[in-house]
Design a protein around this motif. Structure first.
Motif, short mmCIF file in Angstrom:
data_model
loop_
_atom_site.label_atom_id
_atom_site.label_comp_id
_atom_site.label_asym_id
_atom_site.label_seq_id
_atom_site.Cartn_x
_atom_site.Cartn_y
_atom_site.Cartn_z
N LEU A 1 3.40 4.12 9.37
CA LEU A 1 4.37 3.30 8.62
C LEU A 1 3.66 2.30 7.72
O LEU A 1 4.30 1.45 7.11
N GLY A 2 2.33 2.36 7.68
CA GLY A 2 1.61 1.53 6.70
C GLY A 2 0.50 0.69 7.27
O GLY A 2 -0.62 0.73 6.77
N ILE B 1 -1.57 -13.21 3.36
CA ILE B 1 -1.95 -11.89 3.91
C ILE B 1 -0.98 -11.52 5.04
O ILE B 1 -0.92 -12.18 6.06
N THR B 2 -0.22 -10.46 4.79
CA THR B 2 0.79 -10.00 5.78
C THR B 2 0.67 -8.49 5.92
O THR B 2 1.65 -7.75 5.75
N VAL B 3 -0.55 -8.02 6.21
CA VAL B 3 -0.78 -6.58 6.25
C VAL B 3 -0.47 -5.96 7.61
O VAL B 3 -0.70 -4.77 7.83
N GLY B 4 0.08 -6.75 8.54
CA GLY B 4 0.44 -6.21 9.86
C GLY B 4 -0.79 -5.92 10.70
O GLY B 4 -1.92 -6.30 10.36
N GLY B 5 -0.56 -5.22 11.81
CA GLY B 5 -1.67 -4.90 12.71
C GLY B 5 -2.09 -3.45 12.53
O GLY B 5 -2.46 -3.03 11.43
N LYS B 6 -1.97 -2.68 13.61
CA LYS B 6 -2.41 -1.28 13.56
C LYS B 6 -1.39 -0.38 14.25
O LYS B 6 -1.62 0.82 14.38
N ALA B 7 -0.28 -0.98 14.73
CA ALA B 7 0.70 -0.18 15.46
C ALA B 7 1.48 0.71 14.50
O ALA B 7 1.85 0.28 13.41
N LYS C 1 0.81 -1.23 0.00
CA LYS C 1 0.00 0.00 0.00
C LYS C 1 0.85 1.28 0.00
O LYS C 1 0.48 2.28 -0.61
N MET C 2 1.99 1.25 0.66
CA MET C 2 2.82 2.45 0.76
C MET C 2 3.65 2.63 -0.52
O MET C 2 3.67 1.77 -1.38
N ASP C 3 4.39 3.76 -0.59
CA ASP C 3 5.17 4.01 -1.80
C ASP C 3 6.44 3.16 -1.86
O ASP C 3 7.11 3.11 -2.89
N ARG C 4 6.77 2.48 -0.78
CA ARG C 4 7.88 1.54 -0.80
C ARG C 4 7.70 0.47 0.26
O ARG C 4 6.94 0.67 1.21
N VAL C 5 8.37 -0.64 0.08
CA VAL C 5 8.22 -1.75 1.04
C VAL C 5 9.09 -1.51 2.28
O VAL C 5 10.04 -0.71 2.24
N GLY C 6 8.74 -2.18 3.35
CA GLY C 6 9.60 -2.27 4.52
C GLY C 6 9.84 -1.00 5.31
O GLY C 6 10.86 -0.87 5.98
N LYS C 7 8.88 -0.07 5.29
CA LYS C 7 9.10 1.19 6.02
C LYS C 7 9.29 0.95 7.51
O LYS C 7 10.09 1.62 8.16
N LYS C 8 8.53 0.00 8.06
CA LYS C 8 8.63 -0.22 9.51
C LYS C 8 9.99 -0.78 9.89
O LYS C 8 10.55 -0.44 10.93
#
Ligand SMILES: Cc1cc2nc3c(=O)[nH]c(=O)nc-3n(C[C@H](O)[C@H](O)[C@H](O)COP(=O)(O)OP(=O)(O)OC[C@H]3O[C@@H](n4cnc5c(N)ncnc54)[C@H](O)[C@@H]3O)c2cc1C
Length: 412
Positions: free
Chosen positions: A167-168, A157-163, A31-38
């Protein structure tokens, strides 16, 4: 064999690499403009990637057997080999925490991206996936505005949580889970600063102290943590506080944090010690006498709380006043009134219910061909490398399983 991965964080990229190494054709939608921001922000930019102590007690949520199965299928040793296969060398620093030898999170992200490129994984950024629709034995992904992203035999599906939603990851997993009829254990921020009630916080903000922080529920000690506590304008922070946040914020629980600023002696010993000092330094003011033994910024709030004048001579302190100071040094109480919210949180407590996921493959028990991995699942780890370990172990397991099952299906 076409595999889609929704979310290009640590879990998504490790899943993509594992699947592509098994021969699958993989596309990551991020979804973000690049991968791995977190990843770039982890471990204060140094990326605390794992820990030498992988006791299961460091992981929470889910069921013990589910977490254990994943960490056995792709063990910390396996993930270490995985990171080394990307050209990284891991080293261990304080408290068993493992880092890349470069101490640069950006190096970890670079290594992941290089391997994705080498394996010809397609990475599509700025593409938020909003819908997953079953079409016969495959799955069609749909982006914002109804844009068709194509059909895939397997979807991870690896969309992470909400923290840290900046960062995405902003809770998209909850919507996807509800489309796919999964149960979601309610989300709340984890590894997060706590907001506390105290009239002295503004004066103390920025002050750091070594302390034992005890999480209290009435007189009951629920958890104890040691380390550097940081006072903020709204409450308390620092590693021990982040570690207490999960238990402190259990819904409906009224807790307080008690700080022990002098763990090397008991309260009674401290009383006698303070008494001796007040006699020896009777000519000094109380403030001057205490400034020899504790952080100066703590003194005025502590004296104010006990109605003791800072300018009073030490020799004039009575027994009750000395007792009150000793008690406060050993258990300065800060009632918890909340946490600092999602933006400040490092991890998500709650997520997709693990009882509906096959612990051996991470495939959904409800939807064949759908896999879940990483923080989107109801698993969270302690501070110290456990969350990236979970992201990598579960990501690699999901990637391998999806590619392997996919290849088996193709053979039929
Ligand atoms: C400040 C900070 C420091 C941390 N430090 C550490 C540490 O040192 N050690 C440690 O172990 N853990 C640390 N963590 C926790 C750890 O980083 C995470 O648990 C882990 O990165 C989670 O990985 P993930 O891939 O499951 O989720 P994420 O990294 O959150 O990745 C999910 C990805 O999915 C994308 N996405 C979301 N929705 C969609 C959608 N609808 N369509 C497409 N893409 C989508 C997001 O943009 C994101 O890129 C830290 C976290 C933070 C915030």
């Amino acid at each position: 064999m076409q595999i889609a991965i929704i979310g290009g964080g640590a879990a998504g990229m490790t899943a993509a690499i594992a699947a592509a190494r098994e021969g699958a054709t993989v596309t990551i939608f991020e979804k973000m403009d690049r991968v791995g921001k977190k990843i770039l922000t982890t471990g204060n930019g140094r990326c605390n990637i794992s820990n030498e102590d992988m006791d299961l007690s460091h992981f929470h949520g889910g069921t013990r057997s589910f977490i254990q199965s994943v960490l056995e299928k792709v063990s910390p040793e396996d993930t270490r080999e995985f990171w080394e296969s990307l050209g990284l060398v891991l080293i261990t620093l304080e408290e068993g925490k493992m880092y890349p030898m470069s101490l640069q999170a950006s190096g970890v992200l670079d290594a992941l991206r290089m391997e994705l490129e080498r394996l010809n994984v397609t990475v599509k950024c700025a593409v938020p996936v909003e819908k997953i629709i079953q079409v016969k034995r495959s799955w069609r992904l749909v982006s914002a505005g109804g844009i068709d992203l194509g059909r895939f035999q397997k979807v991870i599906i690896t969309v992470g949580g909400k923290a840290s939603p900046q960062l995405g990851a902003d809770g998209a997993g909850v919507q996807l889970a509800s489309q796919l009829k999964h149960t979601v254990v309610p989300l709340r921020p984890g590894l997060v600063k706590l907001r506390c009630r105290s009239p002295y916080l503004k004066a103390l903000a920025g002050c750091k102290v070594e302390a034992k922080a005890s999480l209290m529920h009435g007189d009951e000690v629920l958890q104890e943590e040691w380390g550097e506590v940081l006072f903020t304008a709204e409450g308390l922070s620092g590693p021990p506080i982040l570690r207490l946040a999960r238990e402190a914020m259990v819904p409906g629980r009224n807790c307080s944090i008690a700080l022990n600023l002098m763990e090397n002696m008991r309260e009674g010993e401290c009383f006698w010690w303070l008494k001796q000092r007040s006699e020896r330094f009777a000519h000094m003011t109380v403030q001057e006498m205490l400034s020899g033994i504790m952080n100066k910024r703590l003194i005025l709030p502590m004296l104010k709380e006990n109605d003791i004048s800072a300018q009073m001579k030490s020799g004039q302190l009575n027994k009750h006043q000395i007792q009150a100071v000793a008690r406060m040094i050993h258990g300065w109480s800060f009632p918890v009134i909340g946490d600092a919210g999602w933006k400040e949180a490092q991890v998500t407590v709650g997520g997709v219910f693990t009882g509906e996921i096959d612990a051996a493959t991470l495939e959904s028990k409800k939807n064949k061909g759908i896999y879940w991995a990483g923080e989107v699942l109801d698993v969270d780890g302690d501070c110290g490398g456990y969350n990236l370990q979970w992201a990598a172990s579960s990501g690699i397991l999901a990637g391998k399983s999806a590619a392997y099952v996919a290849a088996e299906v193709e053979k039929v």
